[in-house]
Scaffold this motif. Structure first.
Motif, PDB file in Angstrom:
ATOM      1  N   SER A   1      24.659  37.234  39.780  1.00  0.00           N
ATOM      2  CA  SER A   1      26.069  37.538  39.643  1.00  0.00           C
ATOM      3  C   SER A   1      26.251  38.635  38.602  1.00  0.00           C
ATOM      4  N   SER A   2      27.165  39.500  38.843  1.00  0.00           N
ATOM      5  CA  SER A   2      27.419  40.635  37.957  1.00  0.00           C
ATOM      6  C   SER A   2      28.282  40.217  36.776  1.00  0.00           C
ATOM      7  N   THR A   3      28.054  40.876  35.644  1.00  0.00           N
ATOM      8  CA  THR A   3      28.960  40.684  34.514  1.00  0.00           C
ATOM      9  C   THR A   3      30.126  41.644  34.700  1.00  0.00           C
ATOM     10  N   GLU A   4      31.243  41.331  34.065  1.00  0.00           N
ATOM     11  CA  GLU A   4      32.404  42.214  34.170  1.00  0.00           C
ATOM     12  C   GLU A   4      32.066  43.603  33.617  1.00  0.00           C
ATOM     13  N   ASP A   5      31.306  43.656  32.520  1.00  0.00           N
ATOM     14  CA  ASP A   5      30.924  44.959  31.954  1.00  0.00           C
ATOM     15  C   ASP A   5      30.118  45.788  32.948  1.00  0.00           C
ATOM     16  N   SER A   6      29.191  45.143  33.669  1.00  0.00           N
ATOM     17  CA  SER A   6      28.369  45.898  34.619  1.00  0.00           C
ATOM     18  C   SER A   6      29.212  46.414  35.782  1.00  0.00           C
ATOM     19  N   VAL A   7      30.233  45.653  36.204  1.00  0.00           N
ATOM     20  CA  VAL A   7      31.121  46.100  37.275  1.00  0.00           C
ATOM     21  C   VAL A   7      31.930  47.303  36.802  1.00  0.00           C
ATOM     22  N   VAL A   8      32.483  47.221  35.602  1.00  0.00           N
ATOM     23  CA  VAL A   8      33.260  48.334  35.047  1.00  0.00           C
ATOM     24  C   VAL A   8      32.384  49.581  34.951  1.00  0.00           C
ATOM     25  N   GLU A   9      31.167  49.403  34.490  1.00  0.00           N
ATOM     26  CA  GLU A   9      30.241  50.532  34.357  1.00  0.00           C
ATOM     27  C   GLU A   9      29.901  51.125  35.732  1.00  0.00           C
ATOM     28  N   ALA A  10      29.589  50.275  36.693  1.00  0.00           N
ATOM     29  CA  ALA A  10      29.217  50.748  38.028  1.00  0.00           C
ATOM     30  C   ALA A  10      30.365  51.472  38.728  1.00  0.00           C
ATOM     31  N   LEU A  11      31.580  51.051  38.457  1.00  0.00           N
ATOM     32  CA  LEU A  11      32.749  51.690  39.069  1.00  0.00           C
ATOM     33  C   LEU A  11      33.037  53.075  38.507  1.00  0.00           C
ATOM     34  N   GLY A  12      32.525  53.352  37.333  1.00  0.00           N
ATOM     35  CA  GLY A  12      32.878  54.601  36.671  1.00  0.00           C
ATOM     36  C   GLY A  12      34.302  54.544  36.150  1.00  0.00           C
ATOM     37  N   ALA A  13      34.777  53.329  35.825  1.00  0.00           N
ATOM     38  CA  ALA A  13      36.171  53.138  35.419  1.00  0.00           C
ATOM     39  C   ALA A  13      36.520  53.919  34.162  1.00  0.00           C
ATOM     40  N   LYS A  14      35.615  53.989  33.201  1.00  0.00           N
ATOM     41  CA  LYS A  14      35.932  54.710  31.959  1.00  0.00           C
ATOM     42  C   LYS A  14      36.120  56.195  32.228  1.00  0.00           C
ATOM     43  N   SER A  36      35.855  36.566  48.221  1.00  0.00           N
ATOM     44  CA  SER A  36      34.761  37.429  47.789  1.00  0.00           C
ATOM     45  C   SER A  36      34.842  37.843  46.318  1.00  0.00           C
ATOM     46  N   GLY A  37      35.930  37.488  45.633  1.00  0.00           N
ATOM     47  CA  GLY A  37      36.027  37.775  44.204  1.00  0.00           C
ATOM     48  C   GLY A  37      36.930  38.926  43.821  1.00  0.00           C
ATOM     49  N   LYS A  38      37.784  39.357  44.709  1.00  0.00           N
ATOM     50  CA  LYS A  38      38.678  40.488  44.401  1.00  0.00           C
ATOM     51  C   LYS A  38      39.580  40.170  43.208  1.00  0.00           C
ATOM     52  N   THR A  39      40.255  39.040  43.267  1.00  0.00           N
ATOM     53  CA  THR A  39      41.177  38.665  42.186  1.00  0.00           C
ATOM     54  C   THR A  39      40.423  38.488  40.881  1.00  0.00           C
ATOM     55  N   HIS A  40      39.285  37.826  40.931  1.00  0.00           N
ATOM     56  CA  HIS A  40      38.502  37.610  39.711  1.00  0.00           C
ATOM     57  C   HIS A  40      38.043  38.941  39.111  1.00  0.00           C
ATOM     58  N   THR A  41      37.612  39.865  39.946  1.00  0.00           N
ATOM     59  CA  THR A  41      37.151  41.161  39.452  1.00  0.00           C
ATOM     60  C   THR A  41      38.291  41.932  38.797  1.00  0.00           C
ATOM     61  N   ILE A  42      39.439  41.948  39.417  1.00  0.00           N
ATOM     62  CA  ILE A  42      40.564  42.710  38.892  1.00  0.00           C
ATOM     63  C   ILE A  42      41.205  42.027  37.689  1.00  0.00           C
ATOM     64  N   LEU A  43      41.438  40.708  37.779  1.00  0.00           N
ATOM     65  CA  LEU A  43      42.169  40.001  36.725  1.00  0.00           C
ATOM     66  C   LEU A  43      41.272  39.226  35.762  1.00  0.00           C
ATOM     67  N   GLY A  44      40.103  38.847  36.189  1.00  0.00           N
ATOM     68  CA  GLY A  44      39.140  38.231  35.286  1.00  0.00           C
ATOM     69  C   GLY A  44      39.143  36.732  35.196  1.00  0.00           C
ATOM     70  N   HIS A  45      40.285  36.101  35.103  1.00  0.00           N
ATOM     71  CA  HIS A  45      40.323  34.657  34.908  1.00  0.00           C
ATOM     72  C   HIS A  45      40.598  33.955  36.220  1.00  0.00           C
ATOM     73  N   GLU A  46      40.257  32.714  36.239  1.00  0.00           N
ATOM     74  CA  GLU A  46      40.551  31.904  37.412  1.00  0.00           C
ATOM     75  C   GLU A  46      42.059  31.748  37.550  1.00  0.00           C
ATOM     76  N   ARG A  47      42.544  31.645  38.760  1.00  0.00           N
ATOM     77  CA  ARG A  47      43.980  31.504  39.004  1.00  0.00           C
ATOM     78  C   ARG A  47      44.569  30.311  38.268  1.00  0.00           C
ATOM     79  N   GLU A  48      43.850  29.186  38.274  1.00  0.00           N
ATOM     80  CA  GLU A  48      44.404  27.955  37.714  1.00  0.00           C
ATOM     81  C   GLU A  48      44.707  28.066  36.228  1.00  0.00           C
ATOM     82  N   ASP A  49      43.878  28.829  35.481  1.00  0.00           N
ATOM     83  CA  ASP A  49      44.118  28.852  34.039  1.00  0.00           C
ATOM     84  C   ASP A  49      44.746  30.147  33.554  1.00  0.00           C
ATOM     85  N   PHE A  50      45.198  30.989  34.451  1.00  0.00           N
ATOM     86  CA  PHE A  50      45.826  32.246  34.040  1.00  0.00           C
ATOM     87  C   PHE A  50      47.041  31.984  33.162  1.00  0.00           C
ATOM     88  N   GLU A  51      47.834  30.986  33.536  1.00  0.00           N
ATOM     89  CA  GLU A  51      49.044  30.661  32.782  1.00  0.00           C
ATOM     90  C   GLU A  51      48.726  30.106  31.400  1.00  0.00           C
TER      91      GLU A  51
END
Length: 169
Positions: A1-14, A36-51
């Motif tokens: 599984s990818s870390t959020e940092d590795s996804v940001v780096e791979a995207l060239g987001a910076k 597939s993880g779209k929401t998790h990738t974009i927002l980071g947290h699980e839906r249940e505990d976002f609030e």
């Protein structure tokens, strides 16, 4: 599984954010199959505990629960000069209509095209002074999204959500 940092780096987001700070339009979007993880990738947290996530006023430190949006906004505030102004809108496209997620009882908005591209007259656009402001907009808008359950996802969004950040100096 990818870390959020590795996804940001791979995207060239910076690199995209650096261009946006220079006035060049930038877009990042997620697509894929349900679950597939779209929401998790974009927002980071699980839906249940976002609030219930603790809010840390005034902190622009990245934590391991941050998704792409939080990391991008924190990067903008850390990197840009103090003259940076960010205005945000958050809307969804549902059944080919546009709805302002920050005005949950509003009717569908028209879509127009002008010199600056496409826009929706009447769409809310709020000033953001910190990453916490953007997080609050996301939290508020997510409450208004249209959802329904199906076999693969009990809280599936039934629309496409767009967060737009307008940067100016």
């Amino acid at each position: 599984s990818s870390t959020e940092d590795s996804v940001v780096e791979a995207l060239g987001a910076k690199a995209l954010l650096d261009r946006a700070l220079r006035g060049i339009k930038a877009t990042v979007f997620a697509y894929g199959a349900t679950g597939s993880g779209k929401t998790h990738t974009i927002l980071g947290h699980e839906r249940e505990d976002f609030e219930s996530l603790p809010v840390s006023p005034g902190t622009d430190l990245i934590n391991d629960r941050d998704g792409l949006v939080a990391r991008a906004v924190k990067y903008l505030y850390q990197t840009a000069d103090s003259d940076l102004q960010i205005r945000a809108s958050f809307f969804e496209v549902y059944c080919e209509s546009i709805y302002d997620l920050l005005e949950p009882n509003a009717t569908a908005l028209p879509l127009r095209e002008g010199q600056g591209g496409f826009f929706a007259p009447g769409l809310s656009e709020l000033d953001c002074h910190s990453s916490d402001d953007v997080e609050a907009i996301l939290r508020e808008g997510r409450r208004s999204r249209r959802k329904a359950s199906h076999k693969l996802n009990r809280d599936s969004s039934r629309s496409h959500a767009l967060l737009v950040l307008r940067l100016s100096h």
